[in-house]
Every structure is written in C-alpha cells, then in structure tokens.
Design an enzyme around this catalytic site. Structure first.
Site, PDB file in Angstrom:
ATOM      1  N   VAL A 261       0.824  -1.203   0.000  1.00 54.75           N
ATOM      2  CA  VAL A 261       0.000   0.000   0.000  1.00 54.75           C
ATOM      3  C   VAL A 261       0.860   1.255   0.000  1.00 54.75           C
ATOM      4  O   VAL A 261       2.020   1.213   0.360  1.00 54.75           O
ATOM      5  CB  VAL A 261      -0.914   0.065   1.245  1.00 54.75           C
ATOM      6  CG1 VAL A 261      -2.107  -0.826   1.068  1.00 54.75           C
ATOM      7  CG2 VAL A 261      -0.164  -0.248   2.515  1.00 54.75           C
ATOM      8  N   GLY A 262       0.269   2.374  -0.373  1.00 59.91           N
ATOM      9  CA  GLY A 262       0.923   3.666  -0.210  1.00 59.91           C
ATOM     10  C   GLY A 262       1.460   4.235  -1.508  1.00 59.91           C
ATOM     11  O   GLY A 262       1.254   3.699  -2.597  1.00 59.91           O
ATOM     12  N   ASN A 263       2.146   5.364  -1.333  1.00 62.61           N
ATOM     13  CA  ASN A 263       2.575   6.138  -2.496  1.00 62.61           C
ATOM     14  C   ASN A 263       3.709   5.473  -3.257  1.00 62.61           C
ATOM     15  O   ASN A 263       3.778   5.541  -4.480  1.00 62.61           O
ATOM     16  CB  ASN A 263       2.989   7.533  -2.038  1.00 62.61           C
ATOM     17  CG  ASN A 263       1.820   8.223  -1.364  1.00 62.61           C
ATOM     18  OD1 ASN A 263       0.690   8.119  -1.825  1.00 62.61           O
ATOM     19  ND2 ASN A 263       2.083   8.899  -0.257  1.00 62.61           N
ATOM     20  N   VAL A 264       4.621   4.820  -2.521  1.00 59.07           N
ATOM     21  CA  VAL A 264       5.720   4.139  -3.200  1.00 59.07           C
ATOM     22  C   VAL A 264       5.151   3.024  -4.075  1.00 59.07           C
ATOM     23  O   VAL A 264       5.501   2.873  -5.253  1.00 59.07           O
ATOM     24  CB  VAL A 264       6.742   3.567  -2.185  1.00 59.07           C
ATOM     25  CG1 VAL A 264       7.799   2.743  -2.893  1.00 59.07           C
ATOM     26  CG2 VAL A 264       7.404   4.686  -1.387  1.00 59.07           C
ATOM     27  N   GLU A 286      -3.228  -7.944  -2.378  1.00 57.74           N
ATOM     28  CA  GLU A 286      -4.330  -7.773  -1.427  1.00 57.74           C
ATOM     29  C   GLU A 286      -5.091  -6.488  -1.642  1.00 57.74           C
ATOM     30  O   GLU A 286      -6.295  -6.450  -1.496  1.00 57.74           O
ATOM     31  CB  GLU A 286      -3.834  -7.913   0.014  1.00 57.74           C
ATOM     32  CG  GLU A 286      -2.716  -6.976   0.366  1.00 57.74           C
ATOM     33  CD  GLU A 286      -2.331  -7.109   1.817  1.00 57.74           C
ATOM     34  OE1 GLU A 286      -2.350  -8.223   2.342  1.00 57.74           O
ATOM     35  OE2 GLU A 286      -2.026  -6.075   2.425  1.00 57.74           O
ATOM     36  N   ASN A 376       1.233   1.185  11.457  1.00 52.17           N
ATOM     37  CA  ASN A 376      -0.020   0.595  10.973  1.00 52.17           C
ATOM     38  C   ASN A 376      -0.175  -0.866  11.381  1.00 52.17           C
ATOM     39  O   ASN A 376      -1.228  -1.286  11.826  1.00 52.17           O
ATOM     40  CB  ASN A 376      -0.086   0.653   9.435  1.00 52.17           C
ATOM     41  CG  ASN A 376       0.025   2.064   8.904  1.00 52.17           C
ATOM     42  OD1 ASN A 376      -0.401   3.008   9.555  1.00 52.17           O
ATOM     43  ND2 ASN A 376       0.612   2.216   7.737  1.00 52.17           N
ATOM     44  N   LYS A 400      12.090  12.254   7.108  1.00 53.56           N
ATOM     45  CA  LYS A 400      12.139  13.527   7.851  1.00 53.56           C
ATOM     46  C   LYS A 400      13.276  14.426   7.342  1.00 53.56           C
ATOM     47  O   LYS A 400      14.175  14.833   8.099  1.00 53.56           O
ATOM     48  CB  LYS A 400      12.288  13.287   9.350  1.00 53.56           C
ATOM     49  CG  LYS A 400      11.218  12.386   9.958  1.00 53.56           C
ATOM     50  CD  LYS A 400       9.882  13.076  10.087  1.00 53.56           C
ATOM     51  CE  LYS A 400       8.833  12.128  10.647  1.00 53.56           C
ATOM     52  NZ  LYS A 400       7.479  12.424  10.186  1.00 53.56           N
TER      53      LYS A 400
END
Ligand code: 0RQ
Length: 495
Positions: A261-264, A286, A376, A400
């Site tokens: 999942v996510g932006n990557v 998934e 998560n 960061k």
C-alpha cells in the site's frame, strides 16, 4: 424494500450491541467498511461514559478501515482491543497511549484464528452489503477481507445495506472459506485468474437482526502525486525486474505481482507499466489501488485479484459506470485466499512491499517507528515476503528531510528477517541480497541503497563492530536511534 429483515436506524442497531461485545466488521482498508453503525456505536459509548458506565467493544476487521469506524470509535475511547491492522491517526494514538490493546497479525491468519476460537467469540458481525436476500445470501461491496468468516461465526448479524454500491457487483467476488485442520485440502488455485467459490456469502437468515439502509461512499483519500524519489524507486524496481527477465530468472510471460500500500507502491506499478520490456502482467495482491486501474486502462495490467478495491472515489465511480469493462479483469477474494502462503508459493508471486526501516543485513521493520510507536501493522507484507518467488522491499533512503536514515546498523524492531528479504531498493539503487553472506549483504546495502550522507557512518559501524558471522556492536547498534532521540538527527550518531 426487497428483504424481509427489520429495517433499523444506525442508532437502533447500535443500541443492540452491549458493552464488552466482540464485533467483526467488514472492511479491508476503508473499502467496504461498515460506516453508519460504528459511528452510532461511538456516540452510544460517549453517552454511556457520560452516565458513568463502562462501554468498550472488541474491534476485528479485515485490515484498516475508515474514519467513521476506527476514527470515531477511537475518539470515543470505545475500543478494548483492535486487530489485525489499522492506519487511522486516532486509533494509532489510542494504541500508542495504551488505551487500546492492539495485536498485530499476518492478515492471512485472521480468518483461521477466528475460526479456531483463538480470538474469542464473535458476538456481532456488522457488514456492509450491496444486497441481501431473504435466504441470507449477502452481496458484499468493494472488499471481501475477513467478512465471510465474521458472518459465519457471529451470533448476530447487522447489515449496512449501502446503495452507493451497485447490485451489478454480482460476479466480482469469489467467496471461499477454508476447512480447518485436520481436514484441510489444497486450495485449487493454480492461476491468478482462477475462480473457486461463490458470488455471495450465505449467512443463516435467522441471525440477521437488522438492516440499516445507507448511501455512503468509501472513505478513501487520494494519493500524493509521485515525487522524484518515489518515481526513481519505481524505475529502479522496473529496471531490476526487466533485467531479471532478460537474465532468464523471471519467465518471459512474467509472474503475478503483489504490491503493497501507499505512495511508493503506486509509483512502482506506474513505472512497471511504463517499462518497454515488461509485458502485460497480472496482480495477485491484497489491495487493488488506483495505479492498477490506470495500468488496465493503458493495457499494461491484464488482471488483478485482491481482498479490496481501494481506489479514489472518482476512480470507483468510473469503474461502477463501466462495470462491464472490468468483468473477468477484477476479482475480490477473502484475505486468507488473497494472501495465502500456499498460493503465493505456487503462483511464484513477486512481492513488493514498503519498509519503514531496514538494517545493513537486510532485516526489515515495517511497523514500529524508532522501535516503539506502532505505525499501521504488518498487514500482508509477511504473508507474501516469506513465500514469494522474489521478495522485494522498497523505501526512500531517508525520512524527515534526511534526519532519519531508513537504513540503520540494526533494525529497532524486526518484522521480516534477513532470511526472507531478497532484494532492497531505494531511490539510490538496488541491493540484490540473494546468495550473499552477512558481510556481502552489508556492503551491497551500504554501497547501493544508503543515502550518501549516511554511507560513512554505516561503513564505520560495520568496520568497528566485533567480528563474527554477523558483525555487530552491542554498544552502538542503536546509535542512530539514540542520536535521533537526543538531537533530532541520526547524522549525529556516535559510532
Ligand atoms: O511520516 O508522514 O509524519 O512524515 O513514516 O512514511 O514514506 O509516507 O511511507 O506511506 O509508503 O508507508 C511502512 C508505513 C510505509 C507502510 C509503511 C515516517 C515518514 C512518514 C510514513 P510523516 P511514508 P508509506 C500490503 C502490505 C506495513 C504493511 C504492509 C506500511 C511515515 O507501507 O504500513 O507492508 N507497511 N502491507 O516520515 C521513523 C523511519 C521512518 C519513519 C519513514 N525509518 N523512522 N519514521 N518514516 N521511515 C497492504 C496491507 O497490508 C493492507
């Protein structure tokens, strides 16, 4: 009204659920998650707390959910335990402050652990449906997740009948519940596209105590646009896989992909689709994200099965308006099938997941910021990584603004060990760890994947660490983390 069950308001449904109940909610990501009843339950919890009474429930789902489930219940301090995965800021806070007991599980194991009775009784299932028939046949919406098991195991069932999702979804689900040992049989999937189950979940109609009618979209946020860093990571993954194919280690017909999942993950699939040498490929994954639908439209992705259709609202609207174009191309499965180790191994799935942190030996932390705060959860990353044909982890080399190196001497928490992680890819480059000993792994990761400003520190660590099969200094293994906690910058690490 085409069903014979009592129609309730969300508030009336919430009134049925007592303190201390364990609830199996539908939802795998915000896709297909129950919405109206959990919000009403949170309001009930607030009223109960104001009256001086305890009110907390156990919350089981497929994976993460939306703001009106995890967010509202956490804000109302109404969750006694939570499993198996979450990504909501309020729920995360409740977990990290110790107000909610969270147990982080491999997603493929949730359904069987519920069936085995390991997680306690399921008192209620609260399930979003596109349709429910008098005989108890339930048409699920944009996810399957663990919902069939919650419907089967729950003492009582509340249906959120959500007209936002069309009844024409019939045919997009493949519902199959495993038998339990010692009577388990092989799962008859030998191709990503195979269908083995039914289109709807059957539930004993006597258990359905009420239907709450709604019309609400899934609470899925959009993706941050691809950045230069995520774009580069995606290109590195695509180049690596194309080279594996050219070398004959990946068949020319390619292999099914699992993508996290996510932006990557979104950028990786985009870059794979754009690569001229990668043929049309399939996903056995998934979470089906926006980039999968874009890849289908561009003709790069031929088929995708997953436990959820987690796409932005406008993409979902477009799919629903053109459902006939997706017949035979999209299939939603229970998570114990989408993430099943037996199938991952059989199909030869290439897994691509995102790490929060890795170390120079290839151990991966997917879950705990600085080893302490839950982000998560492990999700499905372990189901796929341990069993993949090639297991890949990606991450930006720093976080960061460079104050954190994602590559540390030793992971501050470990989810995936060096034995399972085969390839590490950052925007800097690729560390192929296959067939390498700890020293070779360390050199490959430091030289190819670490950010330039951290290379000398990591080399220094490795060179001054005590010798042995795996060089490690128990004095400075966490020097990067200590420096960040003291000065806010890992570059201040004293090795
Ligand atoms: O925090 O937003 O406050 O700056 O962690 O980092 O780069 O936005 O990462 O959204 O791709 O998620 C591992 C969490 C990555 C996810 C994880 C900080 C960073 C930022 C998030 P800010 P990014 P992504 C299938 C597979 C486990 C489950 C899984 C995940 C925030 O991919 O949950 O794989 N994976 N499932 O600044 C401290 C570090 C850090 C750090 C980043 N080393 N130390 N903070 N951050 N690196 C799907 C399912 O299972 C459903």
């Amino acid at each position: 009204m085409s069903h014979p069950f009592p129609t309730l308001t969300a508030e009336e449904a919430a009134e049925l659920i007592p303190h201390d109940a364990n609830i199996g909610f539908s939802g795998f990501t915000p896709a297909g998650a129950a919405k109206a009843v959990p919000t009403a339950l949170a309001q009930k919890a607030v009223r109960e707390h104001e009256a001086g009474r305890d009110f907390k429930v156990g919350v089981l789902t497929g994976a993460s959910t939306g703001a009106s489930l995890d967010g509202e219940l956490a804000k109302a301090d109404a969750v006694k335990f939570r499993t198996p995965y979450q990504s909501n800021p309020d729920m995360r806070k409740s977990i990290n402050e110790g107000r909610t007991r969270f147990f982080d599980m491999h997603l493929s194991q949730v359904q069987q652990q519920v069936r085995y009775g390991f997680l306690g009784n399921i008192d209620y299932a609260v399930v979003e449906a596109a349709d429910v028939a008098a005989d108890g046949k339930v048409l699920l919406t944009s996810s399957v997740g663990a919902t069939p098991t919650y419907l089967n195991k729950a003492d009582k069932v509340i249906i959120e009948l959500n007209s936002y999702h069309p009844k024409q979804l019939l045919g997009f689900h493949d519902i199959y519940e495993l038998r339990d040992p010692p009577n388990r049989r092989p799962i008859p999937i030998s191709n990503a596209e195979d269908r083995i189950g039914s289109q709807r979940v059957w539930v004993d109609p006597k258990k359905i105590v009420g239907v709450v009618e709604t019309n609400r979209p899934d609470e899925i946020g959009g993706f941050t646009p691809t950045s230069a860093i995520t774009q580069k990571i995606g290109e590195n993954v695509a180049e690596f896989l194309a080279a594996e194919m050219a070398a004959g280690r990946v068949p020319s017909t390619f292999l099914p992909i699992q993508s996290g999942v996510g932006n990557v993950a979104n950028a990786v699939l985009g870059a794979m689709g754009a690569h001229p040498d990668i043929p049309v490929f399939q996903l056995y994954t998934e979470v089906i994200q926006d980039s999968v639908i874009a890849g289908m439209k561009e003709g790069n992705i031929g088929f995708a099965s997953g436990a959820s259709l987690t796409v932005s609202p406008d993409v979902l609207q477009d799919i629903y308006a053109n459902l006939e174009n997706y017949q035979g191309k999209l299939l939603l499965r229970p998570q114990e099938i989408s993430n099943n180790p037996e199938i991952v191994r059989r199909l030869g799935i290439i897994s691509i997941n995102t790490a929060l942190e890795t170390d120079i030996f290839g151990n991966v932390n997917s879950t705990h910021v600085l080893g302490q705060k839950m982000m998560n959860g492990i999700g499905g990353s372990g189901d796929f990584t341990r069993n993949a044909y090639i297991s890949i982890f990606t991450c930006p080399s720093t976080a960061k603004g460079g104050a954190i190196s994602a590559i540390a001497p030793l992971c501050s928490h470990m989810d995936h060990s060096e034995h399972s992680v085969q390839v590490l890819i950052t925007e800097q480059g690729v560390a192929d760890l296959r067939g390498k000993n700890p020293e070779e792994r360390a050199m490959s990761i430091i030289n190819n994947c670490a950010a330039p400003e951290y290379k000398d520190l990591l080399l220094n660590y490795y060179n001054t660490a005590k010798s042995g099969h795996t060089r490690q200094s128990l004095d400075s293994a966490f020097a990067f983390h200590k420096a960040f906690m003291e000065t806010g910058n890992m570059q201040d690490a004293k090795i």
